[in-house]
Design a protein around this motif. Sequence first.
Motif, mmCIF file in Angstrom:
data_model
loop_
_atom_site.group_PDB
_atom_site.id
_atom_site.type_symbol
_atom_site.label_atom_id
_atom_site.label_comp_id
_atom_site.label_asym_id
_atom_site.label_seq_id
_atom_site.Cartn_x
_atom_site.Cartn_y
_atom_site.Cartn_z
ATOM 1 N N GLU A 1 -19.541 30.120 -16.794
ATOM 2 C CA GLU A 1 -20.434 30.935 -16.091
ATOM 3 C C GLU A 1 -21.442 31.540 -16.514
ATOM 4 O OE1 GLU A 1 -17.544 34.013 -14.837
ATOM 5 O OE2 GLU A 1 -16.148 32.424 -13.775
ATOM 6 N N ALA A 2 -22.797 31.166 -16.350
ATOM 7 C CA ALA A 2 -23.902 31.289 -17.007
ATOM 8 C C ALA A 2 -25.131 31.911 -16.203
ATOM 9 C CB ALA A 2 -24.342 30.233 -17.767
ATOM 10 N N ALA A 3 -26.107 32.356 -16.631
ATOM 11 C CA ALA A 3 -27.326 32.786 -16.065
ATOM 12 C C ALA A 3 -28.343 32.323 -17.158
ATOM 13 C CB ALA A 3 -27.036 34.151 -15.884
ATOM 14 N N HIS A 4 -29.663 32.183 -16.427
ATOM 15 C CA HIS A 4 -30.980 31.903 -17.272
ATOM 16 C C HIS A 4 -32.148 32.393 -16.570
ATOM 17 C CE1 HIS A 4 -33.061 28.107 -15.255
ATOM 18 N NE2 HIS A 4 -32.572 28.966 -14.237
ATOM 19 N N ILE A 5 -33.096 32.546 -17.477
ATOM 20 C CA ILE A 5 -34.310 33.045 -16.863
ATOM 21 C C ILE A 5 -35.316 31.931 -17.283
ATOM 22 C CG2 ILE A 5 -36.254 34.793 -17.349
ATOM 23 C CD1 ILE A 5 -33.873 36.737 -18.126
ATOM 24 N N LEU A 6 -35.915 31.645 -16.453
ATOM 25 C CA LEU A 6 -36.856 30.361 -16.752
ATOM 26 C C LEU A 6 -38.361 30.926 -16.656
ATOM 27 C CD1 LEU A 6 -37.536 27.175 -17.059
ATOM 28 C CD2 LEU A 6 -37.602 27.097 -14.313
ATOM 29 N N ILE A 7 -38.889 30.485 -17.850
ATOM 30 C CA ILE A 7 -40.355 30.884 -18.153
ATOM 31 C C ILE A 7 -41.142 29.675 -18.015
ATOM 32 C CG2 ILE A 7 -42.013 31.920 -19.433
ATOM 33 C CD1 ILE A 7 -40.087 33.959 -18.263
ATOM 34 N N GLU A 8 -41.781 29.381 -16.972
ATOM 35 C CA GLU A 8 -42.792 27.948 -16.743
ATOM 36 C C GLU A 8 -44.108 28.199 -17.471
ATOM 37 O OE1 GLU A 8 -41.216 26.138 -12.542
ATOM 38 O OE2 GLU A 8 -42.950 27.295 -12.778
ATOM 39 N N PRO A 9 -44.612 27.435 -18.242
ATOM 40 C CA PRO A 9 -45.752 27.403 -18.726
ATOM 41 C C PRO A 9 -46.992 27.108 -17.943
ATOM 42 C CG PRO A 9 -45.039 25.313 -19.239
ATOM 43 C CD PRO A 9 -43.996 25.975 -18.750
ATOM 44 N N ASP A 10 -47.902 27.706 -17.859
ATOM 45 C CA ASP A 10 -49.094 27.713 -16.886
ATOM 46 C C ASP A 10 -49.956 26.526 -16.883
ATOM 47 O OD1 ASP A 10 -48.843 30.305 -16.008
ATOM 48 O OD2 ASP A 10 -49.982 31.404 -17.499
ATOM 49 N N GLN B 1 -30.259 35.658 -7.498
ATOM 50 C CA GLN B 1 -28.958 36.005 -7.998
ATOM 51 C C GLN B 1 -28.828 36.316 -9.293
ATOM 52 O OE1 GLN B 1 -29.695 32.655 -6.322
ATOM 53 N NE2 GLN B 1 -29.286 33.891 -4.423
ATOM 54 N N ASP B 2 -29.815 37.136 -10.016
ATOM 55 C CA ASP B 2 -29.977 37.666 -11.227
ATOM 56 C C ASP B 2 -29.787 36.690 -12.011
ATOM 57 O OD1 ASP B 2 -29.679 40.136 -10.089
ATOM 58 O OD2 ASP B 2 -27.536 40.644 -10.516
ATOM 59 N N GLY B 3 -30.447 35.437 -11.993
ATOM 60 C CA GLY B 3 -30.332 34.480 -12.765
ATOM 61 C C GLY B 3 -29.113 33.618 -12.792
ATOM 62 N N SER B 4 -28.216 33.889 -12.166
ATOM 63 C CA SER B 4 -26.741 33.327 -12.232
ATOM 64 C C SER B 4 -27.004 31.735 -11.812
ATOM 65 C CB SER B 4 -25.762 33.806 -11.293
ATOM 66 O OG SER B 4 -24.484 33.342 -11.159
ATOM 67 N N LEU B 5 -26.294 31.059 -12.396
ATOM 68 C CA LEU B 5 -26.170 29.553 -12.282
ATOM 69 C C LEU B 5 -24.663 29.081 -11.709
ATOM 70 C CD1 LEU B 5 -27.703 28.188 -15.521
ATOM 71 C CD2 LEU B 5 -28.868 28.187 -13.383
ATOM 72 N N GLY C 1 -21.089 32.552 -27.291
ATOM 73 C CA GLY C 1 -19.807 33.145 -26.944
ATOM 74 C C GLY C 1 -19.993 34.160 -25.884
ATOM 75 N N ASP C 2 -18.668 34.375 -25.429
ATOM 76 C CA ASP C 2 -18.636 34.955 -23.942
ATOM 77 C C ASP C 2 -19.502 36.358 -24.120
ATOM 78 O OD1 ASP C 2 -17.124 33.094 -23.251
ATOM 79 O OD2 ASP C 2 -15.465 34.639 -22.941
ATOM 80 N N GLY C 3 -20.362 36.534 -23.056
ATOM 81 C CA GLY C 3 -20.960 37.792 -22.964
ATOM 82 C C GLY C 3 -22.246 37.841 -23.920
ATOM 83 N N GLN C 4 -22.769 36.712 -24.286
ATOM 84 C CA GLN C 4 -24.037 36.692 -25.394
ATOM 85 C C GLN C 4 -24.988 36.070 -24.753
ATOM 86 O OE1 GLN C 4 -22.833 34.471 -28.931
ATOM 87 N NE2 GLN C 4 -24.698 35.236 -29.841
ATOM 88 N N THR C 5 -26.179 36.864 -25.107
ATOM 89 C CA THR C 5 -27.430 35.951 -24.813
ATOM 90 C C THR C 5 -28.089 35.249 -26.076
ATOM 91 O OG1 THR C 5 -27.977 37.962 -23.234
ATOM 92 C CG2 THR C 5 -29.787 36.576 -24.153
ATOM 93 N N ALA C 6 -28.612 34.229 -25.742
ATOM 94 C CA ALA C 6 -29.121 33.248 -26.878
ATOM 95 C C ALA C 6 -30.332 34.086 -27.504
ATOM 96 C CB ALA C 6 -29.691 31.907 -26.188
ATOM 97 N N VAL D 1 -34.281 31.173 -21.246
ATOM 98 C CA VAL D 1 -33.444 32.597 -21.865
ATOM 99 C C VAL D 1 -32.184 32.147 -21.382
ATOM 100 C CG1 VAL D 1 -33.221 34.907 -22.307
ATOM 101 C CG2 VAL D 1 -35.390 33.960 -22.132
ATOM 102 N N LEU D 2 -31.196 31.919 -22.012
ATOM 103 C CA LEU D 2 -29.753 31.764 -21.631
ATOM 104 C C LEU D 2 -28.717 32.690 -22.079
ATOM 105 C CD1 LEU D 2 -29.176 27.959 -22.979
ATOM 106 C CD2 LEU D 2 -29.932 28.808 -20.570
ATOM 107 N N ARG D 3 -27.694 33.226 -20.891
ATOM 108 C CA ARG D 3 -26.835 34.021 -21.230
ATOM 109 C C ARG D 3 -25.736 33.353 -20.538
ATOM 110 N NH1 ARG D 3 -25.220 39.324 -21.904
ATOM 111 N NH2 ARG D 3 -23.574 39.931 -20.931
ATOM 112 N N LEU D 4 -24.492 33.437 -21.738
ATOM 113 C CA LEU D 4 -23.224 33.014 -21.220
ATOM 114 C C LEU D 4 -22.309 33.928 -20.649
ATOM 115 C CD1 LEU D 4 -21.145 30.509 -21.107
ATOM 116 C CD2 LEU D 4 -20.625 31.048 -23.291
ATOM 117 N N HIS D 5 -22.042 34.300 -19.672
ATOM 118 C CA HIS D 5 -21.034 35.482 -19.063
ATOM 119 C C HIS D 5 -19.563 35.064 -19.533
ATOM 120 C CE1 HIS D 5 -24.267 36.807 -16.972
ATOM 121 N NE2 HIS D 5 -24.309 36.044 -15.956
#
Length: 303
Positions: A154-163, A206-210, A230-235, A247-251
């Motif tokens: 159960e993960a989420a991410h924030i994608l930052i695209e280069p211009d 969806q708040d970055g939810s995958l 680990g659970d609840g950790q942002t990379a 930017v990854l987060r593992l819920h």
Amino acid sequence: MTRKLDVINLGDPVQTRPKPVMPSACETGGCGGGPEPLIPPPPTFSEVFVNGVEIMPEAIAQEIQHHPAPDAETAWVEAARALAVRELLMQEARRLGLSPAPEADQAGRTEAEDDAFVRELLEQEVQPAAPTDEECRRYYDAHQDRFRTPDLFEAAHILIEPDGKDEVAWATAEARARKIIAEVGNDPARFAAAARSQSACASAQQDGSLGQIRRGELVPTVQAGLDALGDGQTAGEPIRSRFGWHVLRLHRRVPGQVLPFEHARARIADMLEARSWSVEAARYVAELAKRGKVEGVLIEGMA
């Protein structure tokens, strides 16, 4: 139980394909067009006969395409063996007076009459051994990793695209990603807010939810990043992919579970029966070859 005819362990001797047809001179480039000519038989190879019926070199040359091998000689031998086995089976089917009833596959394509002959012969003459509960249990105990449900993330991410595509654009995007990591830390609320306002992925809504992801559904670099969390950790480091910086987060990680034997038994039994059928079919073909006269190619099990 449906069985494929190409599982006999004799160098792929039985194929569910129509008999090769020799192309015309124009089709082989004799008129200045068309595909490349067929590969001629190596001059050192002998003629191939099955109970007096010759396997034509042209047919072997066409069959070669179905037998990839490290060199032309090996490919030729495997193709010749496949056609010799097929001829053996066809002759035996005719001797037994079988009447083929071609079947249609799921796409509605009807099998060739020769294929129906071979299939019906093998279905009639080859009887696999039914696996016992003890055999199934023994296989299950030795291969439990094959009956394990996949891990879920159960993960989420924030994608930052280069211009742009240049390294300056990528470096700028990386700097943005690192700034986000420093600002959100392991706070889920801050991560969700940053995803909604800065992520270039549709998951931002969806708040970055995958959602729940199985291993292998993400690009390898992103999957490796999740594996390290680990659970609840942002990379602590952004992960680069062809899409941009993540930017990854593992819920939460949900480990896979080994299926109970009762749920796996039918699958194991089918696999063991198919393996038994392959062995028995190979033995049957070898016995036909031993009783008959095959020249020019060796079929495994022949004297």
